[in-house]
Design a protein around this motif. Structure first.
Motif: not given
Lengths: 273, 245
Positions: A200-205, A228-229
């Motif tokens: 459900r969570c994404c690492f966002r850059v 990306r997840p």
């Protein structure tokens, strides 16, 4: 451009500004280029007032920015007579664009922008605000980063691009996190658990570049957002994240929207790291 | 993965007609996809949001309907209520209509002949008193009443791509089977400026008339839109004859 900018398993207030290497370009075309450009056009159709803003009197400055963008991306063409110049070029590139004027006395106010993929803010809400105000909600910014940021903006040399990264974890793969989604995202954060966090969570850059224009002195921010997840992070990256989340100060975790899900996230990264 | 943005672009060329849709009430119920699957042609995929199918009941006013060559004074108006779900065909998301009730017999004939859509002639009324809007409909010669009273609440504005509202409201294609072949129709309009709404009273038989189990509850989601001006483009065949249920 890298998609995981953290290197140490502990939280740091990162300034992280670096000169862009001579062989690199500020604007990118990733594999998601076509999809994201189409999404930007749709957001401009549905949320024009939220994603685009320009301060009256900034037309000359914006013209210079549009010329610079065209010079950096040979696929960008002059094509619309109807749309403002920044929209015309901004909808042909993957990056969001924000422009601040070279008015140091006013704290480098935001004068224009086409920002479709913000993380909880809108360019309309930032228009006219100084660098200190726009980053007001950023925990630790005033104490740790403001003076360095102001010095950096004042000392940027024309056309010498610098870049930096910003990161976050969000309970969605969606890019356009305009303020109107705040309640929904807060609810989603509270529903994250250790089992579902990875999907459900994404690492966002955000890959941000800053470039001073030679004539007006305006500074252009470009922001390329990737996500990306968490399940796609490597074991090493999870080990780093576990350390970062153990040491992140509470106000920073609050600001980044991590607090409601920090327990499950720590468990998730501990298990994977 | 469905391309939800492509259909929002206006097709090139001239339209085949214009109309205005006004005072649209979007009532949606969550449905188990397995319940809907037998009711939708095999060639169309159910379009799901986070694994969930939806059925919509949408009463509204059709205004100023006319082909491009007809003078404005000849444009006509009527009420319509459609019952629909959401489908994809070859990656394109659209609407599949279970039924459409309209108060104009001419419109029913034209849409049945020209578009092969399952229109029914109905006696329909719409009214507004104080803050309460009402629609009422009685299908002629068959089962299919509905009556709804609702109050408009707070503005939401245009829907953001990726949200459930965008999934439900921003639909520009319809798919219909005609002689066993899939046809696609397209409309173009500005994004819906949506509002939340509260249903105060609801009696509806249209879902059951379309073969679905009656939800037996108020809609799970209710939205209102004051209206949009619509360009309509002719339906076109997108696939040869395919199996249908």
């Amino acid at each position: 451009m890298i998609d995981f900018p953290l290197t140490r398993p502990s939280f740091e207030h990162q300034f992280g500004i670096q000169a862009l290497p001579a062989d690199a370009t500020p604007l990118q075309r990733t594999a998601e280029f076509e999809d994201e450009v189409r999404l930007k056009r749709e957001l401009y159709r549905t949320h024009r007032d939220q994603v685009f803003a320009v301060r009256p009197g900034s037309e000359t400055l914006v013209e210079e920015v549009a010329r610079w963008i065209r010079s950096q991306a040979d696929w960008v063409q002059e094509r619309s007579d109807e749309d403002p110049q920044l929209v015309d070029v901004g909808l042909q590139i993957q990056e969001d664009v924000a422009v601040v004027s070279d008015d140091a006395a006013s704290g480098f106010p935001v004068v224009a922008g086409l920002v479709c993929f913000p993380s909880g803010w809108s360019i309309r809400g930032k228009l006219g605000q100084s660098m200190a105000s726009t980053h007001g909600p950023v925990a630790g910014f005033a104490e740790h980063l403001l003076s360095r940021t102001v010095k950096l903006l004042a000392s940027l040399r024309p056309l010498k691009t610098v870049h930096r990264y910003n990161w976050g974890i969000v309970p969605t793969a969606d890019l356009a996190l305009l303020p109107e989604r705040a309640a929904e995202l807060n609810s989603a954060r509270r529903q994250v658990d250790r089992q579902t966090a990875g999907q459900r969570c994404c690492f966002r850059v955000e890959y941000q570049t800053l470039t001073r224009m030679p004539d007006s002195g305006a500074i252009v921010f470009t922001i390329l957002t990737r996500r990306r997840p968490l399940d796609q992070l490597t074991a090493d990256q999870c080990r780093i994240m576990a350390g970062v989340l153990r040491t992140i100060p509470e106000p920073v975790a609050d600001y980044k929207g991590l607090t409601p899900m920090i327990g499950p996230l720590r468990e998730y990264f501990d298990a994977r790291g | 993965m469905a391309d939800r943005i492509g259909p929002t672009a206006r097709p090139p060329g001239k339209n085949d007609g214009t109309q205005s849709w006004e005072s649209l009430l979007f009532c949606h119920w969550r449905f188990d996809a397995a319940v809907l699957r037998p009711l939708v042609p095999e060639s169309l995929e159910l379009d799901l949001f986070e694994g969930q199918a939806f059925v919509g009941l949408v009463p509204f006013k059709m205004r100023d309907i006319k082909p491009p060559w007809l003078p404005q004074r000849w444009a006509f108006n009527f009420f319509e209520t459609n019952v629909r779900t959401y489908v994809t065909y070859r990656g394109e998301p659209g609407v599949y209509f279970f039924s459409l009730d309209a108060s104009s017999l001419l419109a029913v004939w034209a849409a049945r002949i020209g578009w092969s859509l399952p229109y029914h002639h109905a006696t329909m009324t719409g009214s507004q008193q104080d803050q309460v809007h009402r629609y009422q409909s009685h299908r002629r010669g068959g089962q299919g009443k509905h009556r709804v009273a609702f109050r408009v609440q707070d503005p939401l504005g245009a829907s953001l791509p990726g949200t459930l509202e965008y999934f439900l409201l921003e639909r520009y294609l319809l798919f219909v089977l005609r002689g066993g072949a899939v046809y696609r129709g397209q409309v173009h309009h500005a994004p819906y400026q949506a509002w939340t709404a509260e249903v105060l009273d609801l009696e509806e038989q249209l879902l059951a008339a379309a073969g679905m189990p009656a939800p037996g509850r108020m809609p799970d989601l209710v939205h209102y839109c004051p209206g949009v001006d619509v360009e309509v483009f002719a339906i076109e065949r997108v696939a040869k004859k395919e199996a249908s249920r």
